[in-house]
Design a protein around this motif. Structure first.
Motif, PDB file in Angstrom:
ATOM      1  N   MET A   1      90.066  85.136  21.054  1.00  0.00           N
ATOM      2  CA  MET A   1      88.747  84.805  20.678  1.00  0.00           C
ATOM      3  C   MET A   1      89.049  84.090  19.262  1.00  0.00           C
ATOM      4  SD  MET A   1      87.015  87.559  17.366  1.00  0.00           S
ATOM      5  CE  MET A   1      86.410  88.636  18.890  1.00  0.00           C
ATOM      6  N   GLU A   2      88.585  83.134  18.577  1.00  0.00           N
ATOM      7  CA  GLU A   2      88.975  81.994  17.686  1.00  0.00           C
ATOM      8  C   GLU A   2      88.316  82.471  16.386  1.00  0.00           C
ATOM      9  OE1 GLU A   2      90.008  78.840  17.807  1.00  0.00           O
ATOM     10  OE2 GLU A   2      90.331  79.346  19.560  1.00  0.00           O
ATOM     11  N   TYR A   3      89.623  81.921  15.430  1.00  0.00           N
ATOM     12  CA  TYR A   3      89.255  82.348  13.580  1.00  0.00           C
ATOM     13  C   TYR A   3      89.075  82.073  12.901  1.00  0.00           C
ATOM     14  CZ  TYR A   3      90.260  87.466  15.504  1.00  0.00           C
ATOM     15  OH  TYR A   3      90.338  88.700  16.219  1.00  0.00           O
ATOM     16  N   PRO A 199      86.575  86.022  13.022  1.00  0.00           N
ATOM     17  CA  PRO A 199      86.255  85.806  13.944  1.00  0.00           C
ATOM     18  C   PRO A 199      85.050  84.505  13.539  1.00  0.00           C
ATOM     19  CG  PRO A 199      86.304  88.137  14.310  1.00  0.00           C
ATOM     20  CD  PRO A 199      86.243  88.461  12.886  1.00  0.00           C
ATOM     21  N   ILE A 232      95.861  85.665  10.915  1.00  0.00           N
ATOM     22  CA  ILE A 232      95.292  85.096  12.116  1.00  0.00           C
ATOM     23  C   ILE A 232      96.332  85.954  13.126  1.00  0.00           C
ATOM     24  CG2 ILE A 232      94.539  83.685  13.874  1.00  0.00           C
ATOM     25  CD1 ILE A 232      92.987  81.615  11.951  1.00  0.00           C
ATOM     26  N   ALA A 233      97.209  85.614  13.037  1.00  0.00           N
ATOM     27  CA  ALA A 233      98.397  86.511  14.012  1.00  0.00           C
ATOM     28  C   ALA A 233      98.161  87.747  13.744  1.00  0.00           C
ATOM     29  CB  ALA A 233      99.828  85.903  13.357  1.00  0.00           C
ATOM     30  N   VAL A 235      95.715  89.871  12.499  1.00  0.00           N
ATOM     31  CA  VAL A 235      94.506  90.397  13.080  1.00  0.00           C
ATOM     32  C   VAL A 235      94.824  90.325  15.456  1.00  0.00           C
ATOM     33  CG1 VAL A 235      92.027  89.669  13.732  1.00  0.00           C
ATOM     34  CG2 VAL A 235      93.781  89.577  11.386  1.00  0.00           C
ATOM     35  N   LYS A 236      95.121  88.966  15.056  1.00  0.00           N
ATOM     36  CA  LYS A 236      95.392  88.966  16.803  1.00  0.00           C
ATOM     37  C   LYS A 236      95.873  89.773  17.264  1.00  0.00           C
ATOM     38  CE  LYS A 236      94.143  84.802  17.899  1.00  0.00           C
ATOM     39  NZ  LYS A 236      93.992  82.773  18.674  1.00  0.00           N
ATOM     40  N   ARG A 237      97.473  90.304  16.214  1.00  0.00           N
ATOM     41  CA  ARG A 237      97.869  91.574  17.376  1.00  0.00           C
ATOM     42  C   ARG A 237      97.437  92.744  17.075  1.00  0.00           C
ATOM     43  NH1 ARG A 237     102.226  88.644  13.996  1.00  0.00           N
ATOM     44  NH2 ARG A 237     101.716  90.867  12.705  1.00  0.00           N
ATOM     45  N   GLY A 238      95.946  93.335  16.771  1.00  0.00           N
ATOM     46  CA  GLY A 238      95.644  94.597  16.416  1.00  0.00           C
ATOM     47  C   GLY A 238      95.515  95.308  15.128  1.00  0.00           C
TER      48      GLY A 238
END
Ligand SMILES: [Zn+2]
Length: 493
Positions: A1-3, A199, A232-233, A235-238
């Motif tokens: 997903m792009e942020y 997102p 962003i990193a 959020v991508k890691r959860g």
């Protein structure tokens, strides 16, 4: 997903007033610590603040320059908190009723015009300055109570470069309007950055993370270049980001956490009982509006449109206001404004730079930053009137002198202040447009260079240029080159 990043900026700017916000102490940088202080700005009991009218005017003027609404009712509130740099234990600020609201700034970004909406520009006061030594700390209250304006943007900024361009555009507007000198080295502009990620294409805002107290625009850009990928990193890691305040460490090139929302201040705002609400009259507003100036972007676009200048020339005249006005004064009367611009940007500036490095002390770095001041120092020393540049351009246009001779005339008029016509006459620089004389030179050149003549007849075009050069030499550079070409070709054919 792009942020995508969502960024809003709170920019604090010290206003250009003689005295502080609530007292008569000097608003001046660089004095000995705690020499510009009095019972009012030291927060002693029993004193009454008196608002600085010029600071109120400059705030409303900023609102006008930033396309804001100017409400007919504004007030000051006390923002309560304890910190050693705030002598009153509260800061006076405009909380829910600011002097300006709902504006916007247009600026150039990535080859187009971007718009950032302005939530408000409100007036408050600066605090003292803390200095930390090895074993203790000192506080200088010279800055306490200096009028400080906060310009809050909507979260319309999408990246580090855009933030940087917005800040520069804002700074230029404030300098143009005479609102602030915006000297970054003196801490006149400081910035809080609010940033969240979400997102791409969604509407809901992510957790707002604030980076406090940035004192350079390039620092803001670097901090965002670090912080956006960090969020962003995460959020991508959860990870779930929480609302918090961070500090930018410029040496390490990272941000680190100062406090989270649970530790956020409750400022207990309430209207200051010692200050009347502000209700500007029509007359007062008209006086402020009369100080509105043409903004840098509008000036650039107008210079390009009215004087057919390329963007780079127009920018030069926007960055150096005084030089720009000098140009405009001449260009209004010129048939070819671009030629006037060339003389001013290339030749005059080079001469001025040479002159100032020869005759006066070198400019300080902050004077160089404030490019608009540069020409102001030096144009006053010019020995010739602006009309002389117009005359010089006209002499070249009407082929009275060659462009090479014009350079000579310019150098002479810069040194002596003589009129171009006088110099041309004294030095015999007038171009020879007398066809009889030129024909004679051409005949001589043809007679003495038979090989080149033969080459030309065999189709070597370069030979013609050589012969032209010979004619120019014979005329001591004064023959009209267009006429030389014409006559030479006629004779050779
Ligand atoms: Zn004072």
């Amino acid at each position: 997903m792009e942020y995508e990043a969502v960024i809003g900026l709170e920019t604090h700017v010290q206003l250009k007033t003689k005295s502080k916000m609530w007292c008569g102490c000097a608003n001046r940088y660089g004095d000995e610590p705690n020499t510009n202080v009095c019972p009012v700005c030291l927060g002693l009991p029993g004193v009454l603040p008196v608002p600085n009218n010029e600071a109120l005017r400059l705030t409303v003027l900023t609102g006008c320059l930033l396309n804001c609404e100017i409400p007919r009712f504004a007030k000051f509130d006390r923002k309560s908190y304890f910190y050693p740099d705030a002598p009153k234990n509260y800061q006076l600020t405009q909380y829910d009723k600011p002097s300006t609201a709902n504006g916007f700034v247009d600026f150039e970004f990535n080859g187009a015009i971007s718009r950032v909406r302005i939530t408000r520009a409100h007036l408050e006061e600066d605090v003292g300055k803390l200095t930390h030594f090895d074993r203790n700390s000192g506080v200088d209250f010279n800055r306490a109570g200096v009028p400080l304006m906060e310009i809050v943007s909507e979260p319309d900024i999408t990246g580090a470069d855009m933030a940087y361009e917005y800040l520069n555009a804002l700074k230029d507007i404030l300098i143009y309007g005479g609102v602030s000198d915006c000297d970054m080295e003196k801490g006149m502009v400081r910035c809080d950055v609010n940033i969240s990620v979400r997102p791409a294409g969604t509407k809901e805002l992510g957790a707002k993370i604030e980076i406090k107290n940035m004192n350079s625009f390039s620092g803001v850009r670097r901090a965002l270049e670090y912080e956006i990928p960090r969020q962003i990193a995460a959020v991508k890691r959860g990870e779930k980001l929480i609302q918090s305040t961070r500090r930018w460490d410029d040496d390490a090139g990272i941000t680190d956490e100062m406090r989270t929302k649970e530790h956020a201040h409750d400022y207990r705002y309430f209207p200051d009982p010692d200050l009347m609400p502000l209700a500007p009259t029509d007359e007062w507003l008209a006086e402020v509006r009369s100080r509105v100036v043409e903004l840098p972007l509008a000036r650039k676009q107008r210079f390009m449109r009215e004087y057919q200048l390329p963007a780079s020339d127009a920018e030069t005249f926007v960055n150096d206001v005084i030089l720009g006005s000098y140009f405009e004064d001449i260009a209004k009367r010129a048939k070819n404004p671009k030629a006037v611009a060339n003389w001013i940007i290339n030749d005059l500036r080079a001469k001025l730079a040479e002159h100032s490095s020869r005759d006066s002390s070198p400019l300080t770095e902050s004077q160089m930053d404030q490019g608009h001041l540069l020409a102001g120092f030096t144009l006053a020393f010019l020995r010739f009137e602006p009309e002389a540049i117009l005359e010089l351009v006209n002499m070249v246009e009407s082929k009275i002198i060659s462009s090479a001779a014009a350079k000579q005339v310019f150098a002479e008029m810069f040194e002596t202040g003589k009129l171009p016509a006088t110099i041309v006459q004294e030095k015999g620089l007038a171009q020879v447009s007398d066809t009889g004389a030129i024909e004679k030179f051409c005949e001589d050149a043809i007679a003495t260079n038979p090989n080149s003549v033969a080459d030309y007849k065999n189709g070597k075009i370069a030979a013609l240029n050589f012969l032209k050069g010979q004619v120019m030499k014979l005329s001591k550079g004064n023959a009209n080159p267009a006429l030389v070409g014409e006559i030479l070709e006629k004779k050779l054919n």
